[in-house]
Design an enzyme around this catalytic site. Structure first.
Site, PDB file in Angstrom:
ATOM      1  CE1 TYR A  90       3.426  -3.077   1.341  1.00 32.99           C
ATOM      2  CE2 TYR A  90       1.707  -2.777  -0.301  1.00 32.99           C
ATOM      3  CZ  TYR A  90       2.550  -3.604   0.418  1.00 32.99           C
ATOM      4  OH  TYR A  90       2.504  -4.959   0.213  1.00 32.99           O
ATOM      5  CG  ASP A  97       4.393   2.774  -5.707  1.00 29.80           C
ATOM      6  OD1 ASP A  97       3.562   2.484  -6.591  1.00 29.80           O
ATOM      7  OD2 ASP A  97       4.608   2.075  -4.703  1.00 29.80           O
ATOM      8  CE  LYS A 141      -3.388  -1.506  -4.964  1.00 29.14           C
ATOM      9  NZ  LYS A 141      -2.247  -0.949  -4.273  1.00 29.14           N
TER      10      LYS A 141
HETATM   11  C1  LIG Z   1      -1.018  -1.757  -3.810  1.00 32.87           C
HETATM   12  C2  LIG Z   1       0.278  -1.042  -3.866  1.00 32.87           C
HETATM   13  C3  LIG Z   1       1.494  -1.694  -4.127  1.00 32.87           C
HETATM   14  C4  LIG Z   1       1.586  -3.198  -4.222  1.00 32.87           C
HETATM   15  O1  LIG Z   1       0.867  -3.728  -5.266  1.00 32.87           O
HETATM   16  P1  LIG Z   1       0.459  -5.302  -5.212  1.00 32.87           P
HETATM   17  O2  LIG Z   1      -0.228  -5.520  -6.516  1.00 32.87           O
HETATM   18  O3  LIG Z   1      -0.421  -5.461  -4.014  1.00 32.87           O
HETATM   19  O4  LIG Z   1       1.727  -6.059  -5.082  1.00 32.87           O
HETATM   20  C5  LIG Z   1       2.632  -0.941  -4.271  1.00 32.87           C
HETATM   21  N1  LIG Z   1       2.590   0.398  -4.154  1.00 32.87           N
HETATM   22  C6  LIG Z   1       1.456   1.070  -3.896  1.00 32.87           C
HETATM   23  C7  LIG Z   1       1.478   2.552  -3.818  1.00 32.87           C
HETATM   24  C8  LIG Z   1       0.266   0.371  -3.708  1.00 32.87           C
HETATM   25  O5  LIG Z   1      -0.853   1.043  -3.416  1.00 32.87           O
END
Ligand SMILES: *Cc1c(COP(=O)(O)O)cnc(C)c1O
Length: 470
Positions: A187, A282, A310
């Protein structure tokens, strides 16, 4: 956490009726498992949550502002939280939980930390947003740059989604190519080009996974199964000289906890270099979570670009992307690639990030997280096996997961072998015991510095009890 490409499918297929042992079966239409009848449940009374969620559904789509919060994968309705502190959460009915979601990752030092709150209070006295540069941005930028091996310059944004959008545009601007590779089950936020359901073929042309995403937006997104070396090789062979970036979660957390196979990351580093493709980690979830320098420090593999979020916001909305200076110099106003944000670099978010990083930089943080998280996962897996369940699990630092299958789980297809019904029963059983797990088996779990050995022991004891019942 926002919905992912995978989660769209899951919520559509999973919610079968949870058959909780102590709960009468109900119709799956409105309030399912969670509408606990006080007469049949001795532990959880959720009347206020039920009422509030019923009202919320009239006010906001699905009653929530991010889909996975709606508990659809566990066939019920969510619990509304009133307050958090340390590793605990209290719902609006007054029930207390040990929390293993940690606001989906940011709460690595525990919720509502006194020092963070005090610093926020001081910053707030000076105002909540300037729309102009401030010193706090320099401080957090320096901390991020000195911590994360690949980052020489950084751009702050407001979410992980924005970070990934920025990194994608930058990779395309820098290479002059448009195609990208992503992995099934990874994701990268909810921007159009990433909302692609992976097909079974190797170089499947991306098909949008959500209505509203135009085919043109995902046309250049190629997908491969995670940990599949030859699938990646074939995509590069079939698209020679055309791939701008390869995006991945260096440890997957968005289809459950799935670590890379040995050599997978070094293989990706090598093949992207050979093809002039940017390797993008990511690390929105893994950054400052597996170790202070993230997965890239943990595994010793340095990507070209990194996205963060995060933890670096310490519970306030933040994202960031960064990388080598020559690449980052393309970002406006230093260079021609446009990207902006009204609230980016916001003083409150910077403050919470700085205070959080300061704390986790102290020696012993990751040894402690690794120790308690290892004990937790080992305890749960052993308890499950002892009660005769197929279960496997793993952890790195303060990130963990388990699946109800013998395993091993190397990709999303393996993860889907996990017994969904059993997870639902386990989830509700644990909730009744006062343990709040992610309401989907396809989400990683998180511990924090505020979790004590005693919390872990209580959680394992709860799991032993629940495993015997389900
Ligand atoms: C949470 C997450 C996102 C998206 O971040 P948001 O602050 O919810 O937009 C993208 N990549 C990874 C790996 C994530 O865990």
């Amino acid at each position: 956490m926002a919905v992912s490409a995978t989660k769209f499918t899951l919520t559509g297929t999973l919610p079968r009726l949870p058959s909780h042992p102590r709960r009468p079966t109900r119709t799956p239409s409105i309030t399912m498992a969670v509408s606990v009848d006080p007469k049949t449940s001795t532990k959880l009374i959720l009347r206020k949550s039920e009422e509030a969620f019923a009202a919320a559904k009239e006010l906001m789509p699905g009653g929530v502002n991010s889909p996975v919060r709606a508990f659809k994968s566990v066939g019920g309705q969510p619990i509304l939280i009133d307050s958090v502190k340390g590793c605990r959460m209290w719902d609006i009915d007054g029930n207390e939980y040990i929390d293993y979601v940690g606001s989906w990752g940011p709460a690595i030092i525990g919720h509502a930390d006194d020092q963070v709150l005090a610093a926020l209070g001081e910053t707030m006295k000076k105002g909540t947003s300037f729309g102009a540069p401030c010193l706090l941005e320099n401080t957090l930028a320096e901390m991020v740059i000195s911590a994360v091996p690949s980052i020489e310059m950084v751009r702050f944004v407001n979410s992980g989604t924005e970070a990934c959008m920025g990194a994608l545009r930058l990779a395309r601007a820098f290479t002059g190519n448009e195609k990208i590779i992503k992995f099934e089950g990874c994701y990268h936020g909810h921007a159009d080009p990433f909302l692609v359901k992976a097909g079974s073929g190797v170089a499947t042309l991306g098909l949008p996974d959500s209505p509203g995403v135009p085919k043109a937006a995902t046309f250049e997104t190629l997908t491969a199964p995670y940990n599949d070396f030859s699938a990646v090789e074939e995509i590069f062979k079939a698209n020679k000289g055309e791939i701008a970036a390869l995006f991945l979660e260096p440890v997957v957390g968005n289809s459950g906890f799935i670590p890379p196979k040995p050599e997978f990351l070094s293989f990706l580093r090598k093949i992207t270099k050979e093809n002039n493709t940017l390797l993008v980690f990511d690390e929105v979830m893994t950054g400052f979570r597996l170790s202070y320098g993230g997965a890239q420090e943990y595994f010793g593999i340095t990507p070209d670009l990194t996205t963060l979020g995060k933890i670096i916001g310490g519970g306030l909305p933040v994202g960031a992307y960064g990388g080598r200076r020559e690449i980052m110099q393309m970002v406006a106003p230093a260079g021609p690639m446009y990207q902006a944000g009204t609230l980016s670099g916001n003083p409150l978010a910077m403050t919470a990030g700085i205070q959080t990083l300061k704390r986790i930089k102290e020696p012993g943080t990751y040894q402690y997280l690794d120790k308690i998280t290892g004990e937790l996962v080992q305890g749960i897996v052993e308890a499950g096996k002892k009660a005769g369940h197929a279960i496997c699990g793993g952890h790195i630092g303060g990130m963990f997961g388990f699946f109800f299958t013998e395993g091993p789980v190397h990709n999303f297809t393996d993860a889907k072998k996990s017994d969904a019904d059993k997870f639902v029963r386990f989830f509700w059983g644990m909730l009744e015991e006062g343990v709040y797990l992610a309401p989907s088996q396809f989400e990683a779990g998180f511990t924090s510095l505020a979790h004590t050995s005693d919390d872990i022991k209580k959680t394992i004891a709860a799991a032993e009890k629940v495993f015997r019942q389900i």
